[in-house]
Design a protein around this motif. Structure first.
Motif, mmCIF file in Angstrom:
data_model
loop_
_atom_site.group_PDB
_atom_site.id
_atom_site.type_symbol
_atom_site.label_atom_id
_atom_site.label_comp_id
_atom_site.label_asym_id
_atom_site.label_seq_id
_atom_site.Cartn_x
_atom_site.Cartn_y
_atom_site.Cartn_z
ATOM 1 N N GLU B 24 0.839 -1.193 0.000
ATOM 2 C CA GLU B 24 0.000 0.000 0.000
ATOM 3 C C GLU B 24 0.870 1.237 0.000
ATOM 4 O O GLU B 24 1.884 1.284 0.687
ATOM 5 C CB GLU B 24 -0.903 0.013 1.236
ATOM 6 C CG GLU B 24 -1.775 1.254 1.358
ATOM 7 C CD GLU B 24 -2.648 1.260 2.597
ATOM 8 O OE1 GLU B 24 -2.565 0.308 3.399
ATOM 9 O OE2 GLU B 24 -3.421 2.212 2.767
ATOM 10 N N ASN B 51 -2.848 2.746 -13.577
ATOM 11 C CA ASN B 51 -4.246 2.416 -13.868
ATOM 12 C C ASN B 51 -4.504 2.247 -15.363
ATOM 13 O O ASN B 51 -5.627 1.981 -15.778
ATOM 14 C CB ASN B 51 -5.175 3.463 -13.268
ATOM 15 C CG ASN B 51 -4.832 4.864 -13.753
ATOM 16 O OD1 ASN B 51 -4.007 5.038 -14.629
ATOM 17 N ND2 ASN B 51 -5.464 5.855 -13.157
ATOM 18 N N SER B 68 -4.265 -5.346 -8.419
ATOM 19 C CA SER B 68 -4.433 -3.980 -7.916
ATOM 20 C C SER B 68 -5.900 -3.683 -7.681
ATOM 21 O O SER B 68 -6.624 -3.351 -8.622
ATOM 22 C CB SER B 68 -3.841 -2.980 -8.913
ATOM 23 O OG SER B 68 -3.999 -1.648 -8.440
ATOM 24 N N ASP B 70 -7.094 -1.124 -6.140
ATOM 25 C CA ASP B 70 -7.273 0.313 -6.341
ATOM 26 C C ASP B 70 -5.904 0.941 -6.536
ATOM 27 O O ASP B 70 -4.878 0.270 -6.439
ATOM 28 C CB ASP B 70 -8.018 0.972 -5.162
ATOM 29 C CG ASP B 70 -7.342 0.715 -3.828
ATOM 30 O OD1 ASP B 70 -8.000 0.159 -2.935
ATOM 31 O OD2 ASP B 70 -6.142 1.031 -3.681
ATOM 32 N N LYS B 71 -5.908 2.237 -6.762
ATOM 33 C CA LYS B 71 -4.676 2.946 -7.126
ATOM 34 C C LYS B 71 -3.611 2.878 -6.033
ATOM 35 O O LYS B 71 -2.431 2.956 -6.307
ATOM 36 C CB LYS B 71 -5.047 4.397 -7.417
ATOM 37 C CG LYS B 71 -3.909 5.285 -7.844
ATOM 38 C CD LYS B 71 -4.439 6.689 -8.121
ATOM 39 C CE LYS B 71 -3.326 7.702 -8.182
ATOM 40 N NZ LYS B 71 -3.829 9.064 -8.431
#
Lengths: 112, 110
Positions: B24, B51, B68, B70-71
């Motif tokens: 993260e 992304n 992934s 999220d970003k």
């Protein structure tokens, strides 16, 4: 194979002396960076030099880049025991955050 | 307030198992990476991901896959672990040319 090759592989000096590490690479680059890794830790970015630059300073660090020889050097002046770490050069092909190619590192020991 | 964090810090497992390492970053960077550092300290890029695009180092076995959600996250999943997978795995995130590394996950496959 490693893009960057560092020389020497290991270096031991006394506190107060200067430390010089060299890096050679094989293909064209956009930038060259130096990172430090303390034992058991992640890498920390030290300094970046772009392909159109020849020399850069940051505190006690001095980096040179010779694109004709495909080589770079990192000079740490007035070394301290806390400088003991492994130092890696890494080359980047562009400025868009693409993958870096790392050399094998120089293990520097600075004796108090 | 760690910039790039990884879990677990140490991972000991048996051959053939499937494992994941989480990463993260709270730096707001668009691009994240996974590197493998072997016992001789050679650091090798495995993946680059934002992304828009996943770039895979062609030498990485397909047993390794980045995921992934999220970003801010890029997890590394490894199937059918082998002895040669033992190494330290580093996650990193980046903006422009500079990358910020996590503390590493030391994987030992027995």
């Amino acid at each position: 194979s490693q893009q960057g090759e560092e020389d020497p592989q290991a270096l031991s000096i006394q506190e107060g002396e200067n430390a010089t590490m060299n890096c050679s690479y094989k293909t064209s680059i956009n930038n060259l960076q130096w990172y430090r890794q303390n034992s058991g830790r992640g890498l920390v970015h030290l300094i970046l030099i772009r392909s159109n630059e020849r020399e850069k300073h940051s505190g006690r660090l001095r980096v040179t880049l010779d694109t004709s020889k495909k080589s770079s050097s990192l000079l740490i002046t007035a070394s301290r025991a806390a400088d003991t770490a492994s130092y890696f050069c890494a080359t980047g092909k562009d400025n868009a955050g693409n993958m870096l190619t790392f050399g094998g590192g120089t293990r520097l020991m600075v004796k108090p | 307030d760690t910039a790039v964090s990884q879990t677990p810090k140490y991972l000991v497992t048996q051959m053939g198992n499937d494992k994941s390492i989480k990463c993260e970053q709270n730096l707001g960077h668009d691009t994240m990476y996974w590197y493998k550092q072997d016992s001789k300290k050679f650091l090798k890029i495995m993946f680059s991901y934002n992304n828009k695009e996943l770039i895979i180092n062609e030498t990485v076995p397909n047993r390794f896959s980045p995921k992934s959600p999220d970003k801010a996250h890029l997890n590394l999943h490894i199937n059918s672990l082998e002895l040669g997978d033992s190494a330290v795995y580093f996650c990193a995130s980046g903006v422009a040319e500079t990358q910020y590394f996590g503390p590493g996950t030391r994987l030992l496959v027995l």
